[in-house]
Motif scaffolding. Structure first.
Motif, PDB file in Angstrom:
ATOM      1  N   PHE A 141       1.171  -1.115   0.150  1.00 12.28           N
ATOM      2  CA  PHE A 141      -0.118  -0.068   0.286  1.00 12.28           C
ATOM      3  C   PHE A 141       1.333   1.400  -0.096  1.00 12.28           C
ATOM      4  CE2 PHE A 141      -2.487  -3.236   1.520  1.00 12.28           C
ATOM      5  CZ  PHE A 141      -4.353  -2.971   0.940  1.00 12.28           C
ATOM      6  N   ASP A 142      -0.020   2.322  -0.493  1.00 17.09           N
ATOM      7  CA  ASP A 142       1.142   4.200   0.036  1.00 17.09           C
ATOM      8  C   ASP A 142       0.796   4.913   0.223  1.00 17.09           C
ATOM      9  OD1 ASP A 142       2.536   3.055  -2.770  1.00 17.09           O
ATOM     10  OD2 ASP A 142       1.051   3.204  -4.201  1.00 17.09           O
ATOM     11  N   ILE A 143      -0.565   4.303   0.473  1.00 18.87           N
ATOM     12  CA  ILE A 143      -1.168   5.264   1.807  1.00 18.87           C
ATOM     13  C   ILE A 143      -1.886   4.670   2.799  1.00 18.87           C
ATOM     14  CG2 ILE A 143      -2.410   8.070   2.573  1.00 18.87           C
ATOM     15  CD1 ILE A 143      -2.326   7.653  -0.509  1.00 18.87           C
ATOM     16  N   CYS A 144      -1.748   5.367   4.021  1.00 20.10           N
ATOM     17  CA  CYS A 144      -2.966   5.056   4.974  1.00 20.10           C
ATOM     18  C   CYS A 144      -2.984   5.646   6.342  1.00 20.10           C
ATOM     19  CB  CYS A 144      -2.116   3.697   6.116  1.00 20.10           C
ATOM     20  SG  CYS A 144      -2.727   3.146   8.184  1.00 20.10           S
ATOM     21  N   VAL A 145      -4.463   6.072   6.382  1.00 23.19           N
ATOM     22  CA  VAL A 145      -5.140   6.936   7.030  1.00 23.19           C
ATOM     23  C   VAL A 145      -5.031   6.410   9.205  1.00 23.19           C
ATOM     24  CG1 VAL A 145      -6.911   8.037   8.098  1.00 23.19           C
ATOM     25  CG2 VAL A 145      -6.147   7.995   5.739  1.00 23.19           C
ATOM     26  N   VAL A 156     -10.493  12.809   2.439  1.00 23.41           N
ATOM     27  CA  VAL A 156     -10.870  14.285   2.086  1.00 23.41           C
ATOM     28  C   VAL A 156      -9.415  15.108   1.452  1.00 23.41           C
ATOM     29  CG1 VAL A 156     -12.504  16.117   1.176  1.00 23.41           C
ATOM     30  CG2 VAL A 156     -13.479  14.122   2.372  1.00 23.41           C
ATOM     31  N   GLU A 157      -8.922  15.429   2.357  1.00 25.35           N
ATOM     32  CA  GLU A 157      -7.785  16.176   2.384  1.00 25.35           C
ATOM     33  C   GLU A 157      -6.548  15.569   1.008  1.00 25.35           C
ATOM     34  OE1 GLU A 157      -5.771  17.034   5.641  1.00 25.35           O
ATOM     35  OE2 GLU A 157      -7.861  17.794   7.088  1.00 25.35           O
ATOM     36  N   VAL A 158      -6.300  14.264   1.673  1.00 29.07           N
ATOM     37  CA  VAL A 158      -5.769  13.192   1.006  1.00 29.07           C
ATOM     38  C   VAL A 158      -5.851  13.442  -0.550  1.00 29.07           C
ATOM     39  CG1 VAL A 158      -5.296  10.291  -0.032  1.00 29.07           C
ATOM     40  CG2 VAL A 158      -4.824  11.468   2.955  1.00 29.07           C
ATOM     41  N   VAL A 159      -7.458  13.255  -0.938  1.00 24.97           N
ATOM     42  CA  VAL A 159      -7.203  13.594  -2.338  1.00 24.97           C
ATOM     43  C   VAL A 159      -7.570  14.452  -3.286  1.00 24.97           C
ATOM     44  CG1 VAL A 159      -9.626  12.995  -3.983  1.00 24.97           C
ATOM     45  CG2 VAL A 159      -9.456  11.452  -2.671  1.00 24.97           C
ATOM     46  N   GLU A 160      -8.423  15.988  -2.130  1.00 27.00           N
ATOM     47  CA  GLU A 160      -7.329  17.047  -2.743  1.00 27.00           C
ATOM     48  C   GLU A 160      -5.513  17.316  -3.125  1.00 27.00           C
ATOM     49  OE1 GLU A 160      -9.866  19.664   0.387  1.00 27.00           O
ATOM     50  OE2 GLU A 160     -11.798  19.304  -1.251  1.00 27.00           O
ATOM     51  N   THR A 161      -4.861  16.805  -2.283  1.00 29.70           N
ATOM     52  CA  THR A 161      -3.818  17.327  -1.551  1.00 29.70           C
ATOM     53  C   THR A 161      -3.017  17.070  -3.699  1.00 29.70           C
ATOM     54  OG1 THR A 161      -4.019  17.532   0.270  1.00 29.70           O
ATOM     55  CG2 THR A 161      -2.458  17.548  -1.082  1.00 29.70           C
ATOM     56  N   SER A 213       0.027   7.816   7.332  1.00 32.33           N
ATOM     57  CA  SER A 213       1.447   7.051   7.389  1.00 32.33           C
ATOM     58  C   SER A 213       1.298   6.952   5.192  1.00 32.33           C
ATOM     59  CB  SER A 213       1.425   5.846   7.577  1.00 32.33           C
ATOM     60  OG  SER A 213       1.871   5.987   9.006  1.00 32.33           O
ATOM     61  N   TYR A 214       2.677   6.876   5.312  1.00 33.65           N
ATOM     62  CA  TYR A 214       2.462   6.986   3.627  1.00 33.65           C
ATOM     63  C   TYR A 214       4.159   6.438   2.902  1.00 33.65           C
ATOM     64  CZ  TYR A 214       4.104  11.834   3.303  1.00 33.65           C
ATOM     65  OH  TYR A 214       5.178  12.971   3.672  1.00 33.65           O
ATOM     66  N   LYS A 215       4.470   6.229   1.627  1.00 34.94           N
ATOM     67  CA  LYS A 215       5.327   5.652   1.331  1.00 34.94           C
ATOM     68  C   LYS A 215       6.111   5.972  -0.138  1.00 34.94           C
ATOM     69  CE  LYS A 215       5.253   1.119  -0.259  1.00 34.94           C
ATOM     70  NZ  LYS A 215       5.552   0.340  -0.208  1.00 34.94           N
ATOM     71  N   LEU A 216       6.816   7.010  -0.227  1.00 33.01           N
ATOM     72  CA  LEU A 216       7.448   7.238  -1.776  1.00 33.01           C
ATOM     73  C   LEU A 216       7.702   5.942  -2.627  1.00 33.01           C
ATOM     74  CD1 LEU A 216       9.180  10.018  -0.206  1.00 33.01           C
ATOM     75  CD2 LEU A 216       6.696  10.011  -1.028  1.00 33.01           C
ATOM     76  N   GLY A 276      10.400   4.034  -1.287  1.00 37.50           N
ATOM     77  CA  GLY A 276      10.281   2.990  -0.358  1.00 37.50           C
ATOM     78  C   GLY A 276      10.660   3.880   1.621  1.00 37.50           C
ATOM     79  N   GLU A 277      10.645   5.000   1.376  1.00 38.60           N
ATOM     80  CA  GLU A 277      11.197   5.404   1.915  1.00 38.60           C
ATOM     81  C   GLU A 277       9.252   5.621   2.602  1.00 38.60           C
ATOM     82  OE1 GLU A 277      13.172   9.599   4.603  1.00 38.60           O
ATOM     83  OE2 GLU A 277      13.374   8.873   2.049  1.00 38.60           O
ATOM     84  N   ILE A 278       9.141   5.068   4.122  1.00 42.68           N
ATOM     85  CA  ILE A 278       7.760   5.567   4.943  1.00 42.68           C
ATOM     86  C   ILE A 278       8.270   6.435   5.191  1.00 42.68           C
ATOM     87  CG2 ILE A 278       6.343   4.936   7.090  1.00 42.68           C
ATOM     88  CD1 ILE A 278       7.163   1.619   5.607  1.00 42.68           C
ATOM     89  N   PHE A 279       6.977   7.574   5.745  1.00 45.18           N
ATOM     90  CA  PHE A 279       6.685   8.352   6.554  1.00 45.18           C
ATOM     91  C   PHE A 279       5.372   8.894   7.335  1.00 45.18           C
ATOM     92  CE2 PHE A 279       9.555  10.506   3.060  1.00 45.18           C
ATOM     93  CZ  PHE A 279      10.433  10.725   3.611  1.00 45.18           C
TER      94      PHE A 279
END
Length: 223
Positions: free
Chosen positions: A5-9, A18-23, A41-44, A47-50
């Protein structure tokens, strides 16, 4: 995120998504643009996770949008809300005419520390609730959807409401107020319903009588 997965709320997602989709729309799907969205949380690509800072729990649950029942797969939605023959609610002599069920989350959060439960971690330690008006609005919102789809405006619609949260009776005053408002509804529009509650919150005969009089026919009790 490590499994594809790329993004996790994290936690409540209604406002964050909603902020994710708009951004992402504004920044042409550049994941690095998500840095200021709390609770994310998200992954570039490298592979770096933030992990962004925590997002505060939604204090006013009435601001959460009503469920959007009017989707392309509304027939599936209605199938999922049909009460199966094996459900014991059908055995209840008061509610044997019910064919549909719906789910309402009327509160969130749990301040207790039960080791087997994740509610406090996912929905927060602070208990919050929707207002009685919002709960009843959500109930009629589903009825309106069903009637508009099948044009059954002149037929009484019997619905079994499943309240989803673990701590329905955490605030006894709130419960009694909701029960009083449900009792005021026309008899043909009054739902039967079920709740989940801690054993220590329902050890009151007066409260149980009010629940029953307002249409509660099932209690899942957490010991």
């Amino acid at each position: 995120l490590m499994e594809g997965f790329d993004i996790c709320v994290r936690g409540e997602g209604e406002l964050a998504i909603v902020e994710v989709v708009e951004t992402l729309h504004i920044n042409q799907n550049n994941l690095s643009s998500l840095v200021d969205i709390k609770g994310l949380s998200y992954k570039l690509a490298n592979g770096e996770i933030f992990h962004n800072e925590e997002r505060e729990s939604i204090h006013d649950l009435d601001q959460v949008a009503l469920p959007d029942w009017y989707q392309d797969d509304y027939k599936r939605i209605l199938r999922e809300h049909t009460i199966p023959d094996w459900d014991s609610v059908k055995e209840n002599s008061l509610a044997n005419s019910i064919t549909l069920s719906m789910m309402i989350e009327s509160s969130r959060g749990c301040p207790f520390q039960c080791t087997f439960c994740t509610t406090g971690q996912i929905k927060g330690k602070k208990w919050r609730a929707k207002t009685t008006r919002r709960i009843i609005t959500e109930y009629y919102h589903f009825i309106g959807f069903y009637e508009n789809i099948f044009e059954t405006h002149d037929q009484p619609l019997a619905i079994f409401v499943r309240f989803l949260e673990d701590n329905f009776c955490y605030d006894r005053h709130r419960v009694e107020n909701l029960c009083k408002e449900l009792i005021k509804l026309p008899q043909k529009e009054r739902p039967y319903w079920s709740i989940m509650a801690r054993a220590t919150d329902i050890n009151n005969v007066h409260l149980l009588k009010i629940l029953i009089s307002a249409g509660c026919i099932r209690i899942y009790m957490g010991a």
